[in-house]
Design an enzyme around this catalytic site. Structure first.
Site, PDB file in Angstrom:
ATOM      1  N   ARG A   1       5.965   3.414  -3.469  1.00  0.00           N
ATOM      2  CA  ARG A   1       6.611   4.439  -4.295  1.00  0.00           C
ATOM      3  C   ARG A   1       6.517   5.814  -3.644  1.00  0.00           C
ATOM      4  O   ARG A   1       7.447   6.607  -3.700  1.00  0.00           O
ATOM      5  CB  ARG A   1       5.977   4.464  -5.701  1.00  0.00           C
ATOM      6  N   TRP A   2       5.391   6.063  -3.016  1.00  0.00           N
ATOM      7  CA  TRP A   2       5.218   7.346  -2.318  1.00  0.00           C
ATOM      8  C   TRP A   2       6.319   7.500  -1.267  1.00  0.00           C
ATOM      9  O   TRP A   2       6.947   8.547  -1.148  1.00  0.00           O
ATOM     10  CB  TRP A   2       3.836   7.379  -1.658  1.00  0.00           C
TER      11      TRP A   2
ATOM     12  N   HIS B   1       2.608   3.001   3.880  1.00  0.00           N
ATOM     13  CA  HIS B   1       1.341   2.366   4.271  1.00  0.00           C
ATOM     14  C   HIS B   1       0.614   3.215   5.316  1.00  0.00           C
ATOM     15  O   HIS B   1      -0.602   3.348   5.283  1.00  0.00           O
ATOM     16  CB  HIS B   1       1.596   0.957   4.809  1.00  0.00           C
TER      17      HIS B   1
ATOM     18  N   ARG C   1      -7.610   3.565  -9.651  1.00  0.00           N
ATOM     19  CA  ARG C   1      -6.372   2.973  -9.153  1.00  0.00           C
ATOM     20  C   ARG C   1      -5.404   4.111  -8.880  1.00  0.00           C
ATOM     21  O   ARG C   1      -5.000   4.809  -9.803  1.00  0.00           O
ATOM     22  CB  ARG C   1      -5.783   1.991 -10.171  1.00  0.00           C
TER      23      ARG C   1
ATOM     24  N   SER D   1      -6.366  -4.625 -11.134  1.00  0.00           N
ATOM     25  CA  SER D   1      -5.459  -5.514 -10.415  1.00  0.00           C
ATOM     26  C   SER D   1      -5.809  -6.944 -10.764  1.00  0.00           C
ATOM     27  O   SER D   1      -6.000  -7.256 -11.934  1.00  0.00           O
ATOM     28  CB  SER D   1      -5.548  -5.231  -8.921  1.00  0.00           C
TER      29      SER D   1
ATOM     30  N   ARG E   1      -4.071   0.240 -15.085  1.00  0.00           N
ATOM     31  CA  ARG E   1      -4.559  -1.133 -15.212  1.00  0.00           C
ATOM     32  C   ARG E   1      -5.361  -1.481 -13.977  1.00  0.00           C
ATOM     33  O   ARG E   1      -5.257  -0.804 -12.947  1.00  0.00           O
ATOM     34  CB  ARG E   1      -3.401  -2.118 -15.382  1.00  0.00           C
TER      35      ARG E   1
ATOM     36  N   ASP F   1      -3.050   1.754  -4.430  1.00  0.00           N
ATOM     37  CA  ASP F   1      -1.684   1.348  -4.766  1.00  0.00           C
ATOM     38  C   ASP F   1      -0.743   2.538  -4.632  1.00  0.00           C
ATOM     39  O   ASP F   1      -1.179   3.687  -4.532  1.00  0.00           O
ATOM     40  CB  ASP F   1      -1.663   0.801  -6.201  1.00  0.00           C
ATOM     41  N   GLY F   2       0.548   2.242  -4.639  1.00  0.00           N
ATOM     42  CA  GLY F   2       1.554   3.309  -4.705  1.00  0.00           C
ATOM     43  C   GLY F   2       2.132   3.739  -3.363  1.00  0.00           C
ATOM     44  O   GLY F   2       2.928   4.670  -3.308  1.00  0.00           O
ATOM     45  N   ASN F   3       1.748   3.035  -2.285  1.00  0.00           N
ATOM     46  CA  ASN F   3       2.286   3.417  -0.967  1.00  0.00           C
ATOM     47  C   ASN F   3       3.811   3.336  -0.947  1.00  0.00           C
ATOM     48  O   ASN F   3       4.481   4.226  -0.420  1.00  0.00           O
ATOM     49  CB  ASN F   3       1.753   2.474   0.122  1.00  0.00           C
TER      50      ASN F   3
ATOM     51  N   LEU G   1     -22.841   5.514   4.990  1.00  0.00           N
ATOM     52  CA  LEU G   1     -21.869   4.953   4.050  1.00  0.00           C
ATOM     53  C   LEU G   1     -21.532   3.494   4.390  1.00  0.00           C
ATOM     54  O   LEU G   1     -21.345   3.147   5.543  1.00  0.00           O
ATOM     55  CB  LEU G   1     -20.574   5.787   4.125  1.00  0.00           C
TER      56      LEU G   1
HETATM   57  C1  IPE Z   1      -2.819  -3.263  -5.722  1.00  0.00           C
HETATM   58  O1  IPE Z   1      -1.544  -3.189  -5.381  1.00  0.00           O
HETATM   59  C2  IPE Z   1      -3.605  -4.200  -4.860  1.00  0.00           C
HETATM   60  C3  IPE Z   1      -4.004  -3.698  -3.551  1.00  0.00           C
HETATM   61  C4  IPE Z   1      -4.124  -2.459  -3.227  1.00  0.00           C
HETATM   62  C5  IPE Z   1      -4.311  -4.699  -2.540  1.00  0.00           C
HETATM   63  P1  IPE Z   1      -0.428  -4.328  -5.569  1.00  0.00           P
HETATM   64  O2  IPE Z   1       0.814  -3.575  -5.807  1.00  0.00           O
HETATM   65  O3  IPE Z   1      -0.469  -5.244  -4.417  1.00  0.00           O
HETATM   66  O4  IPE Z   1      -0.896  -5.252  -6.774  1.00  0.00           O
HETATM   67  P2  IPE Z   1      -0.759  -5.272  -8.325  1.00  0.00           P
HETATM   68  O5  IPE Z   1       0.231  -4.235  -8.737  1.00  0.00           O
HETATM   69  O6  IPE Z   1      -2.145  -4.999  -8.854  1.00  0.00           O
HETATM   70  O7  IPE Z   1      -0.330  -6.656  -8.644  1.00  0.00           O
HETATM   71  C1  IPE Z   2      -0.407  -0.609  -1.907  1.00  0.00           C
HETATM   72  O1  IPE Z   2       0.836  -0.032  -2.073  1.00  0.00           O
HETATM   73  C2  IPE Z   2      -0.592  -1.181  -0.525  1.00  0.00           C
HETATM   74  C3  IPE Z   2      -0.831  -2.618  -0.495  1.00  0.00           C
HETATM   75  C4  IPE Z   2      -0.934  -3.408  -1.519  1.00  0.00           C
HETATM   76  C5  IPE Z   2      -0.987  -3.219   0.819  1.00  0.00           C
HETATM   77  P1  IPE Z   2       2.104  -0.864  -2.514  1.00  0.00           P
HETATM   78  O2  IPE Z   2       2.751  -1.428  -1.293  1.00  0.00           O
HETATM   79  O3  IPE Z   2       1.728  -1.869  -3.547  1.00  0.00           O
HETATM   80  O4  IPE Z   2       3.034   0.262  -3.122  1.00  0.00           O
HETATM   81  P2  IPE Z   2       3.910   0.208  -4.442  1.00  0.00           P
HETATM   82  O5  IPE Z   2       3.063  -0.342  -5.548  1.00  0.00           O
HETATM   83  O6  IPE Z   2       5.068  -0.681  -4.135  1.00  0.00           O
HETATM   84  O7  IPE Z   2       4.322   1.624  -4.669  1.00  0.00           O
HETATM   85 MG    MG Z   3       1.768  -1.860  -5.663  1.00  0.00          MG
END
Ligand code: IPE
Ligand code: IPE
Ligand code: MG
Length: 269
Positions: free
Chosen positions: A96-97, A109, A260, A268, A266, A92-94, A203
């Site tokens: 926001r990064w 991404h 995570r 997902s 948390r 997660d966090g792409n 792996l």
């Molecule tokens: C976590 O990110 C799930 C994946 C990496 C696929 P999301 O931002 O999509 O999901 P939430 O925050 O767990 O709902």
């Molecule tokens: C996770 O990063 C990538 C995917 C779920 C595909 P997000 O796109 O959820 O990035 P945030 O949570 O908005 O930072």
């Molecule tokens: Mg996210």
């Protein structure tokens, strides 16, 4: 704050690695490390992706090559003991990064893929058996159409671009989730990759794609219900093992560590 932290390494300019000696109580210990990790991200403005990747690997297994160089002699017992297991990462966090850097989400991404490449390489090197990466959830289909199609293209391009290298490194590529939801060409590319690497013994790189735990449970229940209807199993014979056998992860050990990235405490779905 630093109490109980085994060591903290500056691996290079932007990369930090924290090791905690007290992994007897793993959950508490990880929370402890996470608190410290967040402190560094928040207070010192460290790059959280770099921090997460190395911290994660270091806490379950042998140090990365760079860390080994920094500390050649001592190797804490847990680093040896916790090898060869299953690490799962909710990536997660792409977004926001990217936002922090005033870039668009797609750049986030793309950067995520660089992290995946790095973590896959190191995981293979240090002998982790299964690396599950939560890549795309059932809920992610609800994102804007353009983001979804960009993610699918990125997925397809990455698999096509990386599969030969993965195969060369003896990586077995698998997925969990409903591949039937994916666009046809993406699905075919993935299936080709699975087929090509089927007999590899290194792996296991396992991508959760169009995956959701509720969806996984629903699928298992439907399958068990069919077996009951056909008489293959009686309702009273349904056991925990029956359920395990019907999950996508039937042939994998449970994860030893779930990470995570992105900074939320948390799981997902
Ligand atoms: C976590 O990110 C799930 C994946 C990496 C696929 P999301 O931002 O999509 O999901 P939430 O925050 O767990 O709902
Ligand atoms: C996770 O990063 C990538 C995917 C779920 C595909 P997000 O796109 O959820 O990035 P945030 O949570 O908005 O930072
Ligand atoms: Mg996210």
């Amino acid at each position: 704050l630093f109490w109980n932290v085994h060591d903290m390494y500056a691996v290079d300019q932007n990369r930090w690695c924290i090791a905690d000696d007290n992994l007897l109580d793993r959950t508490r210990s990880l929370q402890h490390i996470q608190t410290i990790a967040h402190f560094f991200v928040r207070e010192l403005g460290l790059d959280e992706k770099a921090l997460n990747v190395l911290f994660a690997l270091h806490s379950v297994c042998e140090p990365t090559a760079t860390v080994r160089r920094l500390q050649p002699r001592s190797q804490p017992w847990y680093l040896r003991r916790m090898k060869s297991r299953h690490v799962a990462i909710i990536m997660d966090g792409n977004g926001r990064w990217a936002k922090q850097r005033k870039l668009n989400r797609l750049s986030g991404h793309r950067e995520g893929i660089n992290s995946v490449r790095e973590i896959t390489r190191v995981a293979g090197e240090i002998g982790i058996k299964h690396l599950t990466l939560y890549t795309f959830s059932t809920e992610n289909w609800l994102r804007p159409r353009l983001e979804v199609s960009a993610l699918m293209r990125l997925l397809m391009g990455t698999i096509q671009g990386e599969i030969n290298n993965l195969h060369k490194n003896n990586v077995r590529f698998t997925t969990i989730g409903d591949l039937g939801d994916l666009p046809g060409d993406t699905r075919k590319g993935i299936e080709k990759g699975i087929e090509k690497t089927r007999n590899n013994t290194g792996l296991n790189l396992n991508l959760a794609l169009s995956y959701g735990s509720r969806q996984e449970i629903l699928r298992a229940i439907k399958r068990i219900a069919r077996d009951v209807r056909s008489g293959a199993i009686a309702p009273d014979e349904i056991s925990e093992q029956t359920i395990i056998n019907h999950l996508y992860t039937a042939n994998m050990p449970d994860p030893d560590l779930l990470i995570r990235t992105g900074g939320e405490f948390r799981i997902s779905n």
